[in-house]
Design a protein around this motif. Structure first.
Motif, PDB file in Angstrom:
ATOM      1  N   UNK A  83       0.946  -1.204   0.030  1.00 34.18           N
ATOM      2  CA  UNK A  83       0.030  -0.084   0.124  1.00 34.18           C
ATOM      3  C   UNK A  83       0.767   1.275   0.152  1.00 34.18           C
ATOM      4  N   UNK A  84       0.432   2.305  -0.560  1.00 32.24           N
ATOM      5  CA  UNK A  84       0.956   3.402  -0.409  1.00 32.24           C
ATOM      6  C   UNK A  84       0.246   4.498   0.562  1.00 32.24           C
ATOM      7  N   UNK A  85       1.386   5.563   1.213  1.00 33.94           N
ATOM      8  CA  UNK A  85       0.877   6.490   1.929  1.00 33.94           C
ATOM      9  C   UNK A  85       1.414   7.742   1.385  1.00 33.94           C
ATOM     10  N   UNK A  86       0.684   8.964   1.238  1.00 31.55           N
ATOM     11  CA  UNK A  86       1.237  10.269   0.706  1.00 31.55           C
ATOM     12  C   UNK A  86       0.185  11.004   1.320  1.00 31.55           C
ATOM     13  N   UNK A  87       1.014  12.109   1.518  1.00 29.98           N
ATOM     14  CA  UNK A  87       0.174  13.611   1.781  1.00 29.98           C
ATOM     15  C   UNK A  87       0.413  14.500   0.599  1.00 29.98           C
ATOM     16  N   UNK A  88      -0.706  15.330   0.380  1.00 24.94           N
ATOM     17  CA  UNK A  88      -0.653  16.224  -0.794  1.00 24.94           C
ATOM     18  C   UNK A  88      -1.364  17.365  -0.386  1.00 24.94           C
ATOM     19  N   UNK A  89      -0.965  18.526  -1.134  1.00 26.97           N
ATOM     20  CA  UNK A  89      -1.579  19.859  -1.098  1.00 26.97           C
ATOM     21  C   UNK A  89      -1.198  20.659  -2.552  1.00 26.97           C
ATOM     22  N   UNK A  90      -2.541  20.719  -2.931  1.00 19.60           N
ATOM     23  CA  UNK A  90      -2.935  21.390  -4.247  1.00 19.60           C
ATOM     24  C   UNK A  90      -1.711  20.860  -5.480  1.00 19.60           C
ATOM     25  N   UNK A 140      -5.531  18.950   8.558  1.00 21.07           N
ATOM     26  CA  UNK A 140      -5.347  20.472   8.679  1.00 21.07           C
ATOM     27  C   UNK A 140      -4.167  20.860   9.285  1.00 21.07           C
ATOM     28  N   UNK A 141      -3.636  22.052   8.738  1.00 22.40           N
ATOM     29  CA  UNK A 141      -2.624  22.451   9.700  1.00 22.40           C
ATOM     30  C   UNK A 141      -1.297  22.250   8.652  1.00 22.40           C
ATOM     31  N   UNK A 142      -0.098  23.066   9.063  1.00 23.47           N
ATOM     32  CA  UNK A 142       1.265  22.988   8.328  1.00 23.47           C
ATOM     33  C   UNK A 142       1.907  22.040   8.961  1.00 23.47           C
ATOM     34  N   UNK A 143       2.751  21.522   8.172  1.00 31.18           N
ATOM     35  CA  UNK A 143       3.794  20.492   8.375  1.00 31.18           C
ATOM     36  C   UNK A 143       3.488  19.316   9.169  1.00 31.18           C
ATOM     37  N   UNK A 144       2.262  18.398   8.429  1.00 28.69           N
ATOM     38  CA  UNK A 144       1.603  17.542   8.944  1.00 28.69           C
ATOM     39  C   UNK A 144       2.064  16.032   8.452  1.00 28.69           C
ATOM     40  N   UNK A 145       3.014  16.183   7.580  1.00 35.79           N
ATOM     41  CA  UNK A 145       3.310  14.961   7.053  1.00 35.79           C
ATOM     42  C   UNK A 145       3.731  13.859   7.872  1.00 35.79           C
ATOM     43  N   UNK A 146       4.620  13.861   8.978  1.00 36.81           N
ATOM     44  CA  UNK A 146       5.019  12.948   9.859  1.00 36.81           C
ATOM     45  C   UNK A 146       3.720  12.416  10.687  1.00 36.81           C
ATOM     46  N   UNK A 147       2.805  13.300  10.938  1.00 38.47           N
ATOM     47  CA  UNK A 147       1.401  12.982  11.484  1.00 38.47           C
ATOM     48  C   UNK A 147       0.827  11.969  10.629  1.00 38.47           C
ATOM     49  N   UNK A 148       0.661  12.507   9.481  1.00 38.85           N
ATOM     50  CA  UNK A 148      -0.045  11.523   8.482  1.00 38.85           C
ATOM     51  C   UNK A 148       0.533  10.166   8.309  1.00 38.85           C
ATOM     52  N   UNK A 149       1.600   9.946   8.321  1.00 38.70           N
ATOM     53  CA  UNK A 149       2.386   8.845   8.021  1.00 38.70           C
ATOM     54  C   UNK A 149       2.385   7.891   9.444  1.00 38.70           C
ATOM     55  N   UNK A 150       2.253   8.630  10.514  1.00 38.37           N
ATOM     56  CA  UNK A 150       2.093   7.801  11.530  1.00 38.37           C
ATOM     57  C   UNK A 150       0.602   7.340  11.992  1.00 38.37           C
ATOM     58  N   UNK A 151      -0.289   8.195  11.471  1.00 36.32           N
ATOM     59  CA  UNK A 151      -1.525   7.985  11.520  1.00 36.32           C
ATOM     60  C   UNK A 151      -1.868   6.691  10.565  1.00 36.32           C
ATOM     61  N   UNK A 152      -1.395   6.721   9.435  1.00 39.09           N
ATOM     62  CA  UNK A 152      -1.606   5.593   8.564  1.00 39.09           C
ATOM     63  C   UNK A 152      -0.839   4.106   9.078  1.00 39.09           C
ATOM     64  N   UNK A 153       0.144   4.298   9.677  1.00 35.83           N
ATOM     65  CA  UNK A 153       0.476   3.102  10.202  1.00 35.83           C
ATOM     66  C   UNK A 153      -0.270   2.654  11.496  1.00 35.83           C
ATOM     67  N   UNK A 154      -0.676   3.415  12.446  1.00 34.74           N
ATOM     68  CA  UNK A 154      -1.516   3.310  13.596  1.00 34.74           C
ATOM     69  C   UNK A 154      -2.760   2.517  13.057  1.00 34.74           C
TER      70      UNK A 154
END
Length: 344
Positions: A83-90, A140-154
């Motif tokens: 599976x792929x995990x990614x975060x994107x803006x615009x 939401x919010x700035x600089x959330x890439x690592x939060x997204x990655x850890x959320x996907x793992x959890x």
């Protein structure tokens, strides 16, 4: 004794010390820039003691415990092999090509984090969301890439055998066209040491192809000039991104690599040697590589500046464009996928 051998051993030692303390060190470097070196000096007894204890634990128990978990999991079935995990803006213009390409190399699930996009990202994603291919999360919010990655793992670590963590300008390409990434990863990890829990894949930086304006057509068709390989490669290609067993990950602390549970580690994709962080100097692109379309055209890069960094507050600038605008070698290896992509 060979002085160069001594230097290599000392370097390996200090890399290990850094690895076992990198969460602390990264935090200090980013939050206390002016006083970080002084704080690290004051904390050096703790840093050295922690590294020593962790290394002993890994050698005596950790890597064997991880190896048992890995052996047990080989017989387990997962909903998705990779599976792929990614975060994107615009980044709506690039979403379809990026997803369709990675489908061709074996990805059957995408955990997509939308960092408050203001373009038509959701409209582009809707067919994929409706089909179940994409699981969409607004973050939401700035600089959330690592939060997204850890959320996907959890949330999703038990749904897939392997997880890859990439940006929208990174394309994970097998050396053999259309080979399934999960087969490559499983084979390489199974041949490696007892604690091998993932693979660090080197960047292959592609330049702007000297284009000022955004061209029509696919990224893989328009940008076919890249940096040199081997000993002449650009330092940027030392960077890795990681494909990992998410159940053996403790935490993502950098966009480039996770901290594994003690005993687990990433290997490089050529000879299976252990990696100690965000880099691999042995850039061979032997089995896998990440085609990094960092610049695209100058017009597209200027649009990238407005999006900012994904993992922290900050912005790109034109100096980085000049550093990464590498057009040394014509490389059309991605064109084999282009005809398939045009039918999507």
């Amino acid at each position: 004794m060979d002085i160069n051998l001594i230097k290599r051993k000392l370097l390996k030692y200090w890399i290990g010390v850094y690895y076992y303390n990198n969460e602390l060190i990264l935090c200090l470097k980013r939050s206390c820039r002016k006083s970080s070196n002084l704080l690290l000096l004051l904390l050096s007894p703790y840093i050295l003691m922690k590294a020593g204890l962790y290394a002993i634990y890994e050698g005596v128990w950790g890597k064997y415990a991880i190896a048992r978990k890995i052996t047990k999991e080989r017989a387990s079935a997962y909903r998705h092999e990779i599976a792929m995990v990614s975060i994107s803006k615009n980044e709506a213009p690039y979403i379809k090509e990026w997803i369709e390409f990675h489908k061709l190399v074996g990805f059957t699930k995408f955990y997509f984090y939308d960092n408050e996009s203001e373009d038509n990202t959701v409209d582009i994603l809707k067919p994929y969301i409706d089909s179940g291919l994409v699981e969409y999360t607004l973050i939401k919010g700035k600089g959330r890439q690592l939060d997204a990655y850890n959320d996907a793992i959890a949330k999703h670590k038990d749904e897939c055998r392997w997880m890859a963590f990439l940006d929208m300008d990174e394309y994970l390409m097998p050396t053999k066209p259309f080979e399934k990434i999960y087969n490559v990863v499983s084979e390489l990890v199974s041949k490696a040491g007892k604690g091998a829990a993932g693979i660090g894949v080197n960047w292959c930086i592609y330049g702007s192809a000297h284009l000022e304006k955004k061209p029509k057509g696919l990224i893989m068709e328009n940008f076919i000039y890249r940096s040199k390989s081997g000993s002449e490669t650009h330092w940027g290609n030392f960077h890795i991104k990681t494909i990992c067993n998410p159940r053996l990950v403790k935490k993502y602390i950098s966009p480039h690599y996770p901290i594994y549970k003690l005993g687990g580690y990433s290997i490089n994709d050529s000879d299976g040697k252990r990696l100690w962080g965000w880099f691999c100097h042995d850039v061979k692109w032997q089995n896998l590589r990440i085609n990094h379309y960092y610049c695209k055209s100058k017009e597209q890069y200027i649009q990238k500046i407005s999006r900012g960094f994904g993992d922290r507050v900050g912005e790109y600038d034109m100096k980085q464009f000049n550093d990464y605008d590498l057009n040394d070698v014509k490389d059309e290896s991605m064109l084999v996928y282009a005809d398939k992509m045009k039918n999507k």
